[in-house]
Design a protein around this motif. Structure first.
Motif, PDB file in Angstrom:
ATOM      1  N   THR A  83       0.834  -1.200   0.000  1.00 28.17           N
ATOM      2  CA  THR A  83       0.000   0.000   0.000  1.00 28.17           C
ATOM      3  C   THR A  83       0.873   1.254   0.000  1.00 28.17           C
ATOM      4  OG1 THR A  83      -1.704  -1.168   1.261  1.00 28.17           O
ATOM      5  CG2 THR A  83      -1.818   1.239   1.238  1.00 28.17           C
ATOM      6  N   ARG A  84       0.631   2.159  -0.947  1.00 28.08           N
ATOM      7  CA  ARG A  84       1.355   3.437  -0.999  1.00 28.08           C
ATOM      8  C   ARG A  84       0.854   4.308   0.151  1.00 28.08           C
ATOM      9  NH1 ARG A  84       4.629   5.267  -4.292  1.00 28.08           N
ATOM     10  NH2 ARG A  84       4.166   3.677  -5.829  1.00 28.08           N
ATOM     11  N   HIS A  85       1.800   4.893   0.896  1.00 21.43           N
ATOM     12  CA  HIS A  85       1.406   5.672   2.069  1.00 21.43           C
ATOM     13  C   HIS A  85       2.420   6.767   2.389  1.00 21.43           C
ATOM     14  CE1 HIS A  85       4.040   2.481   3.548  1.00 21.43           C
ATOM     15  NE2 HIS A  85       4.347   3.281   4.562  1.00 21.43           N
ATOM     16  N   ASN A  86       1.941   7.764   3.137  1.00 21.84           N
ATOM     17  CA  ASN A  86       2.791   8.832   3.646  1.00 21.84           C
ATOM     18  C   ASN A  86       2.113   9.411   4.885  1.00 21.84           C
ATOM     19  OD1 ASN A  86       4.832  10.706   3.931  1.00 21.84           O
ATOM     20  ND2 ASN A  86       4.304  11.879   2.103  1.00 21.84           N
ATOM     21  N   PHE A  87       2.933   9.951   5.785  1.00 23.89           N
ATOM     22  CA  PHE A  87       2.463  10.618   6.995  1.00 23.89           C
ATOM     23  C   PHE A  87       3.126  11.975   7.036  1.00 23.89           C
ATOM     24  CE2 PHE A  87       1.536   6.268   7.612  1.00 23.89           C
ATOM     25  CZ  PHE A  87       0.482   6.193   8.513  1.00 23.89           C
ATOM     26  N   LEU A  88       2.302  13.043   7.145  1.00 23.34           N
ATOM     27  CA  LEU A  88       2.792  14.409   7.092  1.00 23.34           C
ATOM     28  C   LEU A  88       2.389  15.144   8.358  1.00 23.34           C
ATOM     29  CD1 LEU A  88       1.266  13.621   4.130  1.00 23.34           C
ATOM     30  CD2 LEU A  88       2.708  15.522   3.490  1.00 23.34           C
ATOM     31  N   SER A  89       3.357  15.794   9.004  1.00 23.26           N
ATOM     32  CA  SER A  89       3.035  16.541  10.217  1.00 23.26           C
ATOM     33  C   SER A  89       2.516  17.930   9.847  1.00 23.26           C
ATOM     34  CB  SER A  89       4.252  16.654  11.134  1.00 23.26           C
ATOM     35  OG  SER A  89       5.229  17.474  10.549  1.00 23.26           O
ATOM     36  N   SER A  90       1.778  18.524  10.766  1.00 21.38           N
ATOM     37  CA  SER A  90       1.286  19.879  10.543  1.00 21.38           C
ATOM     38  C   SER A  90       2.465  20.839  10.554  1.00 21.38           C
ATOM     39  CB  SER A  90       0.268  20.272  11.619  1.00 21.38           C
ATOM     40  OG  SER A  90       0.944  20.529  12.834  1.00 21.38           O
ATOM     41  N   LYS A  91       2.262  22.026  10.012  1.00 17.76           N
ATOM     42  CA  LYS A  91       3.331  23.035   9.979  1.00 17.76           C
ATOM     43  C   LYS A  91       3.649  23.570  11.367  1.00 17.76           C
ATOM     44  CE  LYS A  91       2.608  24.193   5.318  1.00 17.76           C
ATOM     45  NZ  LYS A  91       2.215  24.690   4.200  1.00 17.76           N
ATOM     46  N   ASP A  92       2.667  23.480  12.276  1.00 18.23           N
ATOM     47  CA  ASP A  92       2.833  24.028  13.620  1.00 18.23           C
ATOM     48  C   ASP A  92       3.370  23.024  14.624  1.00 18.23           C
ATOM     49  OD1 ASP A  92       1.678  26.399  12.673  1.00 18.23           O
ATOM     50  OD2 ASP A  92      -0.326  25.648  13.103  1.00 18.23           O
ATOM     51  N   MET A  93       3.182  21.747  14.336  1.00 16.95           N
ATOM     52  CA  MET A  93       3.479  20.737  15.346  1.00 16.95           C
ATOM     53  C   MET A  93       4.032  19.475  14.679  1.00 16.95           C
ATOM     54  SD  MET A  93       0.748  19.192  18.091  1.00 16.95           S
ATOM     55  CE  MET A  93       0.386  20.803  18.735  1.00 16.95           C
ATOM     56  N   GLY A  94       5.124  18.958  15.207  1.00 13.08           N
ATOM     57  CA  GLY A  94       5.668  17.707  14.710  1.00 13.08           C
ATOM     58  C   GLY A  94       4.857  16.528  15.217  1.00 13.08           C
ATOM     59  N   MET A  95       5.321  15.335  14.902  1.00 10.39           N
ATOM     60  CA  MET A  95       4.633  14.124  15.334  1.00 10.39           C
ATOM     61  C   MET A  95       5.614  13.180  16.023  1.00 10.39           C
ATOM     62  SD  MET A  95       1.976  13.188  12.221  1.00 10.39           S
ATOM     63  CE  MET A  95       3.229  12.769  11.031  1.00 10.39           C
ATOM     64  N   LYS A  96       5.139  12.523  17.066  1.00  8.28           N
ATOM     65  CA  LYS A  96       5.860  11.461  17.760  1.00  8.28           C
ATOM     66  C   LYS A  96       5.062  10.188  17.531  1.00  8.28           C
ATOM     67  CE  LYS A  96       8.758  14.416  19.619  1.00  8.28           C
ATOM     68  NZ  LYS A  96      10.205  14.392  19.580  1.00  8.28           N
ATOM     69  N   ILE A  97       5.701   9.221  16.890  1.00 11.03           N
ATOM     70  CA  ILE A  97       5.011   8.019  16.419  1.00 11.03           C
ATOM     71  C   ILE A  97       5.688   6.762  16.968  1.00 11.03           C
ATOM     72  CG2 ILE A  97       4.439   6.649  14.355  1.00 11.03           C
ATOM     73  CD1 ILE A  97       4.416   9.309  12.783  1.00 11.03           C
ATOM     74  N   ILE A  98       4.869   5.789  17.357  1.00 13.96           N
ATOM     75  CA  ILE A  98       5.336   4.430  17.628  1.00 13.96           C
ATOM     76  C   ILE A  98       4.878   3.602  16.434  1.00 13.96           C
ATOM     77  CG2 ILE A  98       5.169   2.395  19.112  1.00 13.96           C
ATOM     78  CD1 ILE A  98       4.329   4.400  21.387  1.00 13.96           C
ATOM     79  N   THR A  99       5.796   2.885  15.824  1.00  8.59           N
ATOM     80  CA  THR A  99       5.431   2.077  14.663  1.00  8.59           C
ATOM     81  C   THR A  99       5.982   0.661  14.809  1.00  8.59           C
ATOM     82  OG1 THR A  99       5.456   1.965  12.232  1.00  8.59           O
ATOM     83  CG2 THR A  99       7.405   2.890  13.290  1.00  8.59           C
ATOM     84  N   MET A 100       5.264  -0.276  14.216  1.00  8.51           N
ATOM     85  CA  MET A 100       5.664  -1.675  14.228  1.00  8.51           C
ATOM     86  C   MET A 100       5.639  -2.213  12.806  1.00  8.51           C
ATOM     87  SD  MET A 100       3.505  -2.374  17.578  1.00  8.51           S
ATOM     88  CE  MET A 100       2.803  -0.759  17.372  1.00  8.51           C
ATOM     89  N   TYR A 101       6.639  -2.982  12.473  1.00  3.01           N
ATOM     90  CA  TYR A 101       6.718  -3.648  11.175  1.00  3.01           C
ATOM     91  C   TYR A 101       6.613  -5.152  11.390  1.00  3.01           C
ATOM     92  CZ  TYR A 101       8.897   0.705   9.495  1.00  3.01           C
ATOM     93  OH  TYR A 101       9.173   2.003   9.179  1.00  3.01           O
ATOM     94  N   SER A 102       5.867  -5.799  10.505  1.00  2.00           N
ATOM     95  CA  SER A 102       5.764  -7.263  10.533  1.00  2.00           C
ATOM     96  C   SER A 102       5.882  -7.764   9.110  1.00  2.00           C
ATOM     97  CB  SER A 102       4.426  -7.694  11.122  1.00  2.00           C
ATOM     98  OG  SER A 102       4.321  -7.282  12.461  1.00  2.00           O
ATOM     99  N   PRO A 103       6.903  -8.509   8.763  1.00  2.00           N
ATOM    100  CA  PRO A 103       8.100  -8.813   9.543  1.00  2.00           C
ATOM    101  C   PRO A 103       8.981  -7.573   9.686  1.00  2.00           C
ATOM    102  CG  PRO A 103       8.350  -9.660   7.308  1.00  2.00           C
ATOM    103  CD  PRO A 103       6.952  -9.104   7.410  1.00  2.00           C
ATOM    104  N   PRO A 104      10.084  -7.670  10.457  1.00  3.14           N
ATOM    105  CA  PRO A 104      10.982  -6.528  10.638  1.00  3.14           C
ATOM    106  C   PRO A 104      11.432  -5.945   9.300  1.00  3.14           C
ATOM    107  CG  PRO A 104      11.567  -8.261  12.170  1.00  3.14           C
ATOM    108  CD  PRO A 104      10.538  -8.839  11.238  1.00  3.14           C
ATOM    109  N   HIS A 105      11.637  -4.635   9.294  1.00  2.00           N
ATOM    110  CA  HIS A 105      11.991  -3.925   8.058  1.00  2.00           C
ATOM    111  C   HIS A 105      13.398  -3.339   8.089  1.00  2.00           C
ATOM    112  CE1 HIS A 105      11.238  -1.736   4.361  1.00  2.00           C
ATOM    113  NE2 HIS A 105      11.570  -0.604   4.945  1.00  2.00           N
TER     114      HIS A 105
END
Length: 123
Positions: A83-105
């Motif tokens: 699946t094609r995807h992207n995550f973009l933070s707002s101009k005012d605030m960054g993002m803190k993300i927890i992510t998991m890959y299955s299998p490891p990447h």
């Protein structure tokens, strides 16, 4: 490491690196990410991995196969392999993300301090 990560929410909030692999098992990998205000993960497709992304702090947009939706604290997204995807933070605030890959990447112990560093290391 035995697979236990104490207070991962605080680790994610405190993280300043674009990407940091915390633990890798045979089938799953746990990573924390910090996306600067106005930044993005970058459009990508994982042909061999499902990816789950949980937003701890900040706000932005998630774009899945060209469709954008808000991404707010407490939201979680399953990106299925291929699946094609992207995550973009707002101009005012960054993002803190927890992510998991299955299998490891990513290779065990990977740390990319910046997105530019991560882009150069793409495998």
């Amino acid at each position: 490491m035995n697979g236990i990560i104490n207070n991962i929410t605080q680790k994610a909030k405190d993280n300043t690196f674009f990407r940091q692999v915390l633990v890798t098992g045979p089938n799953t990998q746990i990573v924390i990410m910090s996306i600067n205000p106005g930044g993005e993960i970058g459009e990508e497709v994982h042909e061999n991995n499902d990816q789950v992304l949980y937003l701890v702090e900040g706000q932005g947009k998630v774009v899945i196969d060209g469709v954008a939706e808000d991404f707010n604290p407490g939201d979680i997204v399953l990106v299925k392999k291929g699946t094609r995807h992207n995550f973009l933070s707002s101009k005012d605030m960054g993002m803190k993300i927890i992510t998991m890959y299955s299998p490891p990447h990513h290779p065990e112990g990977t740390i990319h301090k910046t997105k530019e560093e991560a882009d150069k290391a793409e495998y």
